[in-house]
Motif scaffolding. Structure first.
Motif, PDB file in Angstrom:
ATOM      1  N   GLU A 196       0.819  -1.200   0.000  1.00 10.61           N
ATOM      2  CA  GLU A 196       0.000   0.000   0.000  1.00 10.61           C
ATOM      3  C   GLU A 196       0.860   1.259   0.000  1.00 10.61           C
ATOM      4  OE1 GLU A 196      -3.065   2.372   2.952  1.00 10.61           O
ATOM      5  OE2 GLU A 196      -2.828   0.204   3.188  1.00 10.61           O
ATOM      6  N   LYS A 240       1.746   5.081   0.775  1.00 10.90           N
ATOM      7  CA  LYS A 240       1.374   5.958   1.880  1.00 10.90           C
ATOM      8  C   LYS A 240       1.424   7.433   1.492  1.00 10.90           C
ATOM      9  CE  LYS A 240       1.021   2.643   4.996  1.00 10.90           C
ATOM     10  NZ  LYS A 240      -0.256   2.310   5.643  1.00 10.90           N
ATOM     11  N   TYR A 254      -4.686   9.280   2.598  1.00  2.71           N
ATOM     12  CA  TYR A 254      -5.563   8.793   3.650  1.00  2.71           C
ATOM     13  C   TYR A 254      -6.668   7.960   3.011  1.00  2.71           C
ATOM     14  CZ  TYR A 254      -3.291  12.460   6.380  1.00  2.71           C
ATOM     15  OH  TYR A 254      -2.373  13.256   7.005  1.00  2.71           O
ATOM     16  N   PRO A 255      -6.890   6.729   3.483  1.00  6.72           N
ATOM     17  CA  PRO A 255      -7.884   5.853   2.852  1.00  6.72           C
ATOM     18  C   PRO A 255      -9.297   6.416   2.835  1.00  6.72           C
ATOM     19  CG  PRO A 255      -6.435   4.590   4.292  1.00  6.72           C
ATOM     20  CD  PRO A 255      -6.134   6.036   4.547  1.00  6.72           C
ATOM     21  N   HIS A 257      -9.329  -2.679  -0.376  1.00  2.23           N
ATOM     22  CA  HIS A 257      -8.162  -2.118   0.303  1.00  2.23           C
ATOM     23  C   HIS A 257      -6.945  -2.044  -0.607  1.00  2.23           C
ATOM     24  CE1 HIS A 257     -10.443  -2.125   3.993  1.00  2.23           C
ATOM     25  NE2 HIS A 257     -10.763  -3.374   3.771  1.00  2.23           N
ATOM     26  N   ASN A 264      -2.368   1.053   9.769  1.00  2.00           N
ATOM     27  CA  ASN A 264      -3.141   2.123   9.157  1.00  2.00           C
ATOM     28  C   ASN A 264      -3.851   2.991  10.189  1.00  2.00           C
ATOM     29  OD1 ASN A 264      -2.662   1.261   6.410  1.00  2.00           O
ATOM     30  ND2 ASN A 264      -4.086  -0.415   6.798  1.00  2.00           N
ATOM     31  N   VAL A 316      -7.420   4.232  10.566  1.00  4.65           N
ATOM     32  CA  VAL A 316      -8.716   3.875   9.999  1.00  4.65           C
ATOM     33  C   VAL A 316      -9.814   4.678  10.690  1.00  4.65           C
ATOM     34  CG1 VAL A 316     -10.383   2.020   9.625  1.00  4.65           C
ATOM     35  CG2 VAL A 316      -7.928   1.562   9.430  1.00  4.65           C
ATOM     36  N   GLY A 351      -2.381  -0.566  13.850  1.00  2.00           N
ATOM     37  CA  GLY A 351      -2.423   0.881  13.680  1.00  2.00           C
ATOM     38  C   GLY A 351      -3.373   1.536  14.662  1.00  2.00           C
TER      39      GLY A 351
END
Length: 519
Positions: free
Chosen positions: A63, A65, A82-83, A117, A240, A242, A285
């Motif tokens: 993933e 960043k 940021y997801p 994801h 992460n 979240v 995370g």
């Protein structure tokens, strides 16, 4: 609290980690397309095949960043990923990152975090297309000849090391594996600030040095989401960050189960692939429970089971005897309401406040921080959207006096709107893109219109703080060259604003400029 800490406090309350300046890893080409020793530079026919760019199922997904954004003529920009957000790239001012090059469409492409994801890029039917590459080599000529053209309206999975060209090689995005400390673009922190800001900064640093739960209490718009994200970032956790917006969770029990604990492929109609629940995405995370006062009872049960390590934690559709190990994460929650006044289970409320409690101050309590906040917002507009603006001292003083019911979020929205309006006025007047001076009058006009739009009476600050400027009301023929020149310079070359201050028509002002030879 430093300006760097507060740079995104206003916008992230509703919930923009980003590109690193580390060198992109060079991925060696397979033998079938490697260059012969006598010809180190690839030729057009050796375009990188699409299968080399695609993710390999046998390898775990990596993933990204951060992004490194390259735009011609300006320094590279580091953008955290940021997801919970999507990132739009294009020439349009409302883009997340503005690319001023003509080869870039107004809305060129979008980067977002998909349900499985993975970060995916989608070309938004751009005129000159987007191109995907995975290696940096000394290509001859047009780089697009060696990159994979990305078909529009299709998701392209991207990983660290991928390079996306927007139209051509002069506008590009590099996906990065980490966010290097101190590399995110922003003004240097200023020492000092209000007592409330200094205390808040200390609280953030304390929370970043332990793993206890943190509960953040504050009004809407004070920056609860950003403070939570800052604690996570300073904690240097591997997992992460979240966000779980408790007010937007599905009411259906199965969908709630899928959202929190995930589901297996085929668990229900439309489940085309397996999904990892948000509780497990946060493993290693931070799990941030925003608007925790609205957490549904079933979700409260799930959360208590995880915190206690009990109950069935299997994804939806898994076999009855399936049991996943409980995820481990840092827990941060936030609310506009004190915990005792919520409908949360008492045992859960106790757990949320077991560690630290941070009470965010209202902007009313820290008006002396407004100049720093405005400077931070202006810096972001300059780096991301290429708007070079400055507020006059009397405009800043006025911002410190008016009320901000929407807190920092409203202040930031005001700064953005006033600057955008000034850019539009300059475009109409044919004024160049030199540094803009945002005047008191421009701020007053915007806030007055905003209040009328809300149906509120337009009330000025208390008389002792009034910053009203005396209006010049001379006949055009009585205006001197110096008065015309001063008004023109004061408003940064914006004829419309200068004419308004002098109380004359725009065409009359232009005629006086021509008469006096003012360029």
């Amino acid at each position: 609290m430093t300006r760097e800490t507060e740079a995104k406090a206003g916008e992230e309350e509703e919930g923009h980690n980003g590109p690193s300046l580390n060198r992109t890893t060079t991925i060696p080409l397979p033998p079938s397309i490697q260059e012969p020793p006598a010809s180190p530079t690839p030729t057009r026919r050796e375009r990188i095949p699409r299968e080399l760019l695609a993710s390999v199922d046998a390898e775990p997904y990596r993933e990204p960043k951060a992004l490194r954004v390259h735009r011609e003529g300006v320094p590279d920009l580091i953008v955290p990923l940021y997801p919970d957000r999507s990132y739009v790239f294009g020439r349009a001012p409302e883009s997340t990152v503005v690319f001023p090059h003509d080869a870039v469409s107004r809305q060129h492409g979008r980067l977002s975090f998909r349900e499985d994801h993975r970060w995916v890029y989608r070309d938004l039917n751009s005129r000159n297309h987007s191109f995907l590459g995975k290696v940096e080599l000394p290509f001859e000529g047009d780089e697009r000849e060696y990159f994979q053209a990305m078909s529009a309206s299709q998701d392209w999975v991207v990983e660290p090391g991928n390079i996306i060209l927007l139209g051509n090689g002069r506008s590009r995005i590099t996906l990065l594996a980490e966010v290097p400390a101190g590399m995110v673009a922003g003004p240097r922190p200023r020492v000092g600030g209000s007592v409330a800001a200094v205390q808040l900064e200390r609280s953030i640093n304390i929370c970043a040095r332990h793993q206890l739960p943190v509960f953040i209490l504050g009004r809407s718009g004070t920056g609860k989401t950003f403070i939570a994200r800052e604690i996570h970032s300073r904690s240097r956790l591997d997992g992460n960050f979240v966000i779980l917006n408790c007010g937007r969770l599905p009411q259906d029990a199965s969908m709630l189960h899928s959202d929190l604990l995930g589901h297996v492929k085929g668990a229900f109609t439309g489940a085309a692939f397996s999904r990892v629940g948000k509780f497990y995405v946060a493993n290693g995370g931070t799990l941030f429970l925003d608007e925790v006062e609205f957490l549904p009872p079933a979700a409260q049960d799930f959360l208590v089971d995880i915190l206690e390590g009990t109950g069935s934690l299997a994804p939806l559709g898994a076999s009855p005897d399936s049991r996943e190990p409980p995820p481990r994460f840092r827990l941060i929650s936030a609310s506009k309401t004190p915990l005792q006044q919520t409908r949360l289970r008492p045992d859960l409320a106790q757990r949320l406040a077991t560690g630290d409690v941070i009470v965010l101050p209202a902007l009313e309590e820290r008006r002396e921080d407004i100049p720093n906040l405005v400077e931070t917002f202006l810096h972001r507009l300059k780096t991301e959207q290429q708007y070079d603006a400055e507020f006059t001292s009397d405009a800043i003083a006025y911002l410190q006096q008016v009320d901000w019911p929407g807190e920092i979020r409203e202040l930031e929205a005001t700064v953005k709107a006033v600057v955008a309006r000034e850019v539009a006025a300059r475009a109409i007047d044919g004024v160049g893109s030199s540094r803009m001076m945002i005047t008191l009058e421009a701020v007053k006009v915007y806030l007055s219109q905003r209040r009328m739009g809300f149906g509120a009476s337009v009330a000025a600050p208390p008389a002792r703080h009034s910053m009203a400027l005396p209006a010049v009301r001379k006949r055009p023929g009585d205006l001197s060259e110096q008065e015309v020149r001063d008004a023109f310079d004061k408003h940064g070359g914006t004829k419309t604003r200068a004419a308004q201050e002098l109380g004359i028509a725009l065409n009359t002002f232009k005629g006086l400029m021509k008469k006096f030879g003012i360029e």
